[in-house]
Design a protein around this motif. Sequence first.
Motif, PDB file in Angstrom:
ATOM      1  N   HIS A  51       0.902  -1.348   0.073  1.00  0.00           N
ATOM      2  CA  HIS A  51      -0.041  -0.042   0.006  1.00  0.00           C
ATOM      3  C   HIS A  51       0.754   1.282  -0.048  1.00  0.00           C
ATOM      4  O   HIS A  51       0.320   2.286  -0.468  1.00  0.00           O
ATOM      5  N   ALA A  85      -7.533   2.250  -6.262  1.00  0.00           N
ATOM      6  CA  ALA A  85      -7.445   1.489  -7.291  1.00  0.00           C
ATOM      7  C   ALA A  85      -5.888   1.203  -7.353  1.00  0.00           C
ATOM      8  O   ALA A  85      -4.998   2.045  -7.307  1.00  0.00           O
ATOM      9  N   LYS A  86      -5.733  -0.003  -7.768  1.00  0.00           N
ATOM     10  CA  LYS A  86      -4.417  -0.493  -8.226  1.00  0.00           C
ATOM     11  C   LYS A  86      -4.303   0.143  -9.750  1.00  0.00           C
ATOM     12  O   LYS A  86      -5.342   0.311 -10.357  1.00  0.00           O
ATOM     13  N   GLY A  87      -2.943   0.301 -10.001  1.00  0.00           N
ATOM     14  CA  GLY A  87      -3.169   0.853 -11.422  1.00  0.00           C
ATOM     15  C   GLY A  87      -3.718   2.472 -11.148  1.00  0.00           C
ATOM     16  O   GLY A  87      -4.519   2.779 -12.111  1.00  0.00           O
ATOM     17  N   ALA A  88      -3.074   2.921 -10.278  1.00  0.00           N
ATOM     18  CA  ALA A  88      -3.778   4.114  -9.606  1.00  0.00           C
ATOM     19  C   ALA A  88      -3.865   5.142 -10.930  1.00  0.00           C
ATOM     20  O   ALA A  88      -3.363   5.122 -11.719  1.00  0.00           O
TER      21      ALA A  88
END
Lengths: 508, 386
Positions: free
Chosen positions: B182, B216-219
């Motif tokens: 994170h 989100a991942k892949g912000a």
Amino acid sequence: MSELRNYHAAVWDEPLVMELSAPGRRGNVPPAPIAELDPATALPGAVLRQAAPALPEVAEPDVLRHFLHLSQETMGMVGISLFGTCTMKYNPRVGEQLSGRDGMAELHPDQDDSTLQGLLEAVHRFDLMLRGLSGMDRFVFQPGGGAHAAYTHTAVTRAYFADRGELEQRREIITTAQAHPCNPATASAAGFDVITLPVEEDGYASLDALKAVLSDRTAALMINNPDDMGIYNPHIKEWVDAVHEVGGLCFYDHANFNGVMGRLRARELGFDACMFMLHKTFGVAKGGGGPAVGAYGCSEELATYLPGPLVEATEDGYVRRENPRGVGRVREYLGNLNQVVKAFGWLTAMGADGIREAADISVLANNYMEVRLLELKGVTKAFPQMTKRRLEMTRFSLEEYTAETGITAVDVQNRMGDYGIDAFWLSHEPWIVPEPFTPEAGETWSLEDIDYWIDVLAHVLEEGRSDPELVRTAPHQQVVGQLDGSSLDDPEKWATTWRAHRRKSGRG
Amino acid sequence: MTSSGPWAARARVLGIVVNPVAGMGGRVGLHGTDGQVELARARGAEPVAPARARRALARLHELAPDLDVVVAPGALGADHLPDATGWRVTVLDGPEPGAETTADDTRAAVSALVAAGVDLLLFVGGDGTARDVAGAVWAVCDDCVPVLGVPAGVKMHSAVFGLTPETAALAASRHLAAPERHGTRQAEVVDRDAAGDVRLYGTVQVPALPAGVQPAKGAPAPLADDATALAAEVAAELEPGRLYLLGPGATVDQVGHALGLATTPLGVDAVCDGRLLAVDADEATLLDLLARHDRATLVLGVVGGQGFLLGRGNQQLSPAVLRALAAADPAGLAGILVLATPAKVGALPEPVLHVDLDDPELAAELAGYRRVRTAPGRSTVLRVET
């Protein structure tokens, strides 16, 4: 618990086909061109390229071996794939056989209508069937996918308000945070301002929030129902009425139609237009399996603005005609009709009773899954306080499991691949539920398949407790290990052509 | 499988320090408790921080029952631990603090916790405590240790607190579960100085997880880019002759930057016709400006992670100022422009904005759904609660 089978994917470290290339190597040597037709002499010099294109030079067995290896490095599109919102149902082989027949595969769209009567009849009859399912007055099949159909709606919306002299004023399209992201994206691409309503405590956006943004600037509402969490908004008719009251249009994105097939009709809820995805809901392959179709249907009033050409049944047979006040073309010809023919075959075989039963089975299967999944320690459901049943899918969360073990939903997804299970769907972004996953059972997977999927998940969750390293570093039995995703959004890194790959990787 | 390499698991260590007198000034009308404990007690104040510490730690124990914990002694921490079965607890050496704990006690405890190698420093207090914690962390190793605050003070302007003790526990548990996944982000520690002005006292690293929800991942695009584009759109819309009051916060400050003005991110600035009429204005200045303009618009940001629109860090926008705004412009209150990037909206624990005004009638006028602009051509609508 089922006994889990051993699995190991093929690993070939397969090079790119360009890397297999050797100068002068050929698979098949065609005869030299006839002298007077040789492009070098027949074409004007200005259009001749100066250098030969960089095509792979490989022998026939090299090509076969290369593509065999690549095919072995997939999971085959018939694994247990419970990829929510995508409705990965089994696609009957008979559909492939139908569309592969000469009478379909060898047709050319520039043939005269009189020689395409069977195909045009199939298109027309499938249009009638979708009208029956939706209550709309006409469908077109040009859009090459769901997002393209949504875009078609924004184009139709523009034309409708331009015709009424209101386009300058009606600048706003409203959607929700759990509608498919193509709705805000296409609205924005079409030049509208986008208002995204948040999901509130009931699991859907509130009618009051909608009313707070409706005005004479409203052009349209674009919405899924159920949304991407399987939650059906029971106030949808009031939503549509409220939008109509201010003069806006309503578009029903039926991406999640599988749980309500034959159970509701968009037009009866008041919607002006809707979209079906033939490549998910209607038995047609998707993903790597073939091109897509977003069937766009609308009311008689909006049909004036549909893209052409349209197919008409006349006394002299089926004809294609232009739509003089329509938005023009959204794609060449009539769209991916090979897929329309498959969907026509599928829907004819299913019948009205059949698809209604399929919808019921998909809801039943999901609720069966939900009961079993919620028995697993560390698995919770999004919006648990919303106790009404989810339809064809449920948004779950591994938040508690992650807090307990440090193992994330992506780790679990990776590890399930080691048991031959296709990646599950997480959630569209931005995530409003932490560590989400969203399986969709659909109507085609057997009870044994669904149980096996859940058993694999349960096993992986336990592995994460007893040997977190094993799960955190997964996959171990797959074609490749973990990918470094950091460059996926970096245009300086990714490449879709050999030339770009060489340039960006510093190899040429 | 081997357990070496970059993925090697190791037990995470949580450090805990509690300022037991934090928040005591709140209910007795003091604007803070630092240096005023005696006065607060004289006015009848009761401790509030211990109970909030216990709420946070009990929830954290539920979420993360298997942790290494290093805790300051006595009232500074150990006294407030739950029945922590499963936690391996180390109490810092040192004398039991006396009944009157001080900022020095907090700073000494923080130094010792950092030296103990904690992965996250959870403190219980308010902005004053945050200043002490940040200062002590920097004195040892710059901002090497992530910090997270359990809100228990009078003022919580700093971007280091959970919205509630429970959400702080949630964020702590998720950070400790996978810190490298994170990551952390820089957060401002602000407080009011002796003159009552809001000042930036430093920065610390906080878990990149917002209180409730992981981004989100892949912000999405970085916050600054979103805010810049939105601010440019707003700046281009400003009407001639209209007074614009730009509230505190980085997003709104970008509007000033887009206009080429030296506005301040921490205070309220006044702009009209491209000119900066006041910087970091106080209530009296704002009232004076509003009296001299017949059209005025207030531009507000949202306090990240908390959703506060009014009543945190912008008290100069007092009920009197808001009433003057409404008087200057019939659409004054309805016309307040609210700016927040998608990332900020997504990081709110629920899609709700908060207004905390000492004027319930006025607060009620602000309640209800309010449009929030998130990016050029994009907006959402959030419910304002009072």
